[in-house]
Design a protein around this motif. Structure first.
Motif, mmCIF file in Angstrom:
data_model
loop_
_atom_site.group_PDB
_atom_site.id
_atom_site.type_symbol
_atom_site.label_atom_id
_atom_site.label_comp_id
_atom_site.label_asym_id
_atom_site.label_seq_id
_atom_site.Cartn_x
_atom_site.Cartn_y
_atom_site.Cartn_z
ATOM 1 N N LEU B 32 0.828 -1.206 -0.017
ATOM 2 C CA LEU B 32 0.097 0.080 0.211
ATOM 3 C C LEU B 32 0.843 1.258 0.188
ATOM 4 O O LEU B 32 1.117 1.998 1.090
ATOM 5 C CB LEU B 32 -1.018 -0.188 1.056
ATOM 6 N N LEU B 40 -7.714 2.209 -4.694
ATOM 7 C CA LEU B 40 -8.113 1.906 -3.550
ATOM 8 C C LEU B 40 -9.730 1.177 -3.399
ATOM 9 O O LEU B 40 -10.001 0.246 -2.715
ATOM 10 C CB LEU B 40 -8.258 2.924 -2.338
ATOM 11 N N ILE B 41 -10.375 1.694 -4.246
ATOM 12 C CA ILE B 41 -11.987 1.413 -4.473
ATOM 13 C C ILE B 41 -12.063 0.204 -5.041
ATOM 14 O O ILE B 41 -12.799 -0.746 -4.780
ATOM 15 C CB ILE B 41 -12.726 2.621 -5.201
ATOM 16 N N GLU B 44 -11.241 -2.188 -2.215
ATOM 17 C CA GLU B 44 -12.575 -2.400 -1.473
ATOM 18 C C GLU B 44 -13.643 -3.075 -2.232
ATOM 19 O O GLU B 44 -14.198 -4.049 -1.367
ATOM 20 C CB GLU B 44 -13.106 -0.961 -1.309
ATOM 21 N N GLN B 123 -22.241 -1.484 6.596
ATOM 22 C CA GLN B 123 -21.567 -1.454 8.161
ATOM 23 C C GLN B 123 -20.452 -2.464 7.918
ATOM 24 O O GLN B 123 -19.252 -2.510 8.308
ATOM 25 C CB GLN B 123 -22.653 -2.020 9.247
ATOM 26 N N TYR B 125 -19.113 -3.734 5.406
ATOM 27 C CA TYR B 125 -18.087 -3.372 4.385
ATOM 28 C C TYR B 125 -17.175 -2.407 5.118
ATOM 29 O O TYR B 125 -15.812 -2.626 4.985
ATOM 30 C CB TYR B 125 -18.846 -2.388 3.221
ATOM 31 N N TYR B 126 -17.640 -1.449 5.828
ATOM 32 C CA TYR B 126 -16.822 -0.654 6.441
ATOM 33 C C TYR B 126 -15.776 -1.171 7.598
ATOM 34 O O TYR B 126 -14.595 -1.061 7.369
ATOM 35 C CB TYR B 126 -17.499 0.546 7.280
ATOM 36 N N VAL B 129 -13.357 -3.459 5.110
ATOM 37 C CA VAL B 129 -12.319 -2.568 4.451
ATOM 38 C C VAL B 129 -11.397 -2.078 5.553
ATOM 39 O O VAL B 129 -10.214 -1.611 5.120
ATOM 40 C CB VAL B 129 -13.255 -1.625 3.548
ATOM 41 N N SER B 130 -12.011 -1.318 6.400
ATOM 42 C CA SER B 130 -11.023 -0.861 7.435
ATOM 43 C C SER B 130 -9.802 -1.545 7.837
ATOM 44 O O SER B 130 -8.710 -1.218 7.886
ATOM 45 C CB SER B 130 -11.626 -0.167 8.841
ATOM 46 N N TYR B 134 -7.179 -0.872 4.726
ATOM 47 C CA TYR B 134 -6.457 0.285 5.441
ATOM 48 C C TYR B 134 -5.946 0.110 6.861
ATOM 49 O O TYR B 134 -4.999 1.001 7.328
ATOM 50 C CB TYR B 134 -7.583 1.575 5.780
ATOM 51 N N CYS B 136 -6.926 -0.376 9.696
ATOM 52 C CA CYS B 136 -7.246 0.439 10.768
ATOM 53 C C CYS B 136 -8.344 0.042 11.664
ATOM 54 O O CYS B 136 -9.024 -0.836 11.033
ATOM 55 C CB CYS B 136 -7.164 1.820 10.745
ATOM 56 N N PRO B 138 -11.894 -0.108 12.776
ATOM 57 C CA PRO B 138 -12.957 0.495 12.552
ATOM 58 C C PRO B 138 -13.703 1.523 13.338
ATOM 59 O O PRO B 138 -14.516 2.553 13.063
ATOM 60 C CB PRO B 138 -14.112 -0.687 12.062
ATOM 61 N N GLY B 141 -10.463 4.008 14.058
ATOM 62 C CA GLY B 141 -9.494 4.825 12.919
ATOM 63 C C GLY B 141 -8.188 4.682 13.037
ATOM 64 O O GLY B 141 -7.387 5.147 12.210
#
Lengths: 100, 148
Positions: B32, B40-41, B44, B123, B125-126, B129-130, B134, B136, B138, B141
């Protein structure tokens, strides 16, 4: 007369209550209560008599429907807020990764 | 690499390795570095496509967040006649609801179970994906490594 023990709850029959009230109301320290005796002993006053007009029946069905509508709308708004918040948070972590 | 692992395992335990669970290396995590928003999308959407259960054989499914107010569902498959089919559904977040826009100018606001499922999917997804893209937490963050 011995002072009342207000920390205890006791159950009295109507006759006992009348007797107790009379005893309390006629105690020299409680003279202002004596006039209330007849009112209290008469029992609960009907709401119709108290208001001076017939009490309208409450339409519980329509109230329940309105309440449920409001609950549904609230739930929908909360779900919308959650989805919007998720989108915003994704934008933040994405931008952080991109370096914006 | 999988063969090498299999042989090593055979050396260690001896006998028939066919009965053993298949050995495979986890996918190498993508580096990354400086990725574009589009890249990035794309990453995801690979996760998003798995949120609704198993993708039927021959189908390709993507589900992703395009921007704070837009989510996209894309599905691609071959029909019985061998023709390639695609369908794209756009979900737009409006003040008065979530509008589902499909091809052929079909619009409707999500309601009931479909709305619940959509909210749950976003929810999930977030959350995934987090963590997986990423790295991190969720909830906070914060980077995952920093919390260990």
């Amino acid at each position: 007369m011995a002072p009342l023990n207000t920390g205890n709850t006791i159950s009295l029959s109507p006759n006992q209550f009348e007797a107790a009230f009379e005893a309390i109301a006629h105690h020299p320290d409680n003279s202002d209560l004596a006039d209330l005796g007849p009112e209290i002993s008469r029992g609960p006053v009907s709401s119709e008599a108290a208001l001076g007009e017939p009490v309208k029946a409450i339409d519980f069905a329509s109230k329940k429907e309105a309440y449920e509508d409001a609950q549904r709308e609230l739930a929908r708004q909360q779900e919308l807020a959650r989805v919007r918040n998720t989108g915003d948070r994704l934008e933040v972590i994405r931008n952080r990764k991109i370096g914006k | 690499m999988a063969d090498f692992l299999k042989k090593t395992f055979e050396l260690l335990v001896g006998g028939d390795v066919a009965s053993l669970p298949s050995l495979s290396l986890p996918k190498k995590p993508r580096a990354l570095g400086r990725l574009t928003k589009r890249e990035l999308i794309q990453m995801e959407s690979e996760i998003g496509g798995t949120l609704f259960g198993e993708v039927p054989r021959g189908h390709r499914r993507e589900f992703f967040n395009l921007d704070p107010a837009t989510w996209i569902w894309y599905e691609e498959w071959t029909d019985r006649a061998g023709k390639r089919r695609t369908t794209t559904t756009r979900y737009e977040i409006h003040d008065n609801g979530i509008l589902k826009a499909q091809e052929g100018a079909r619009y409707s606001f999500l309601e009931g179970e479909e709305l619940d499922n959509f909210v749950t999917a976003t929810q999930l997804y977030y959350d995934r994906v987090s963590r997986e893209v990423y790295e991190c937490d969720p909830q906070t963050g914060q980077p995952l490594q920093a919390q260990v």
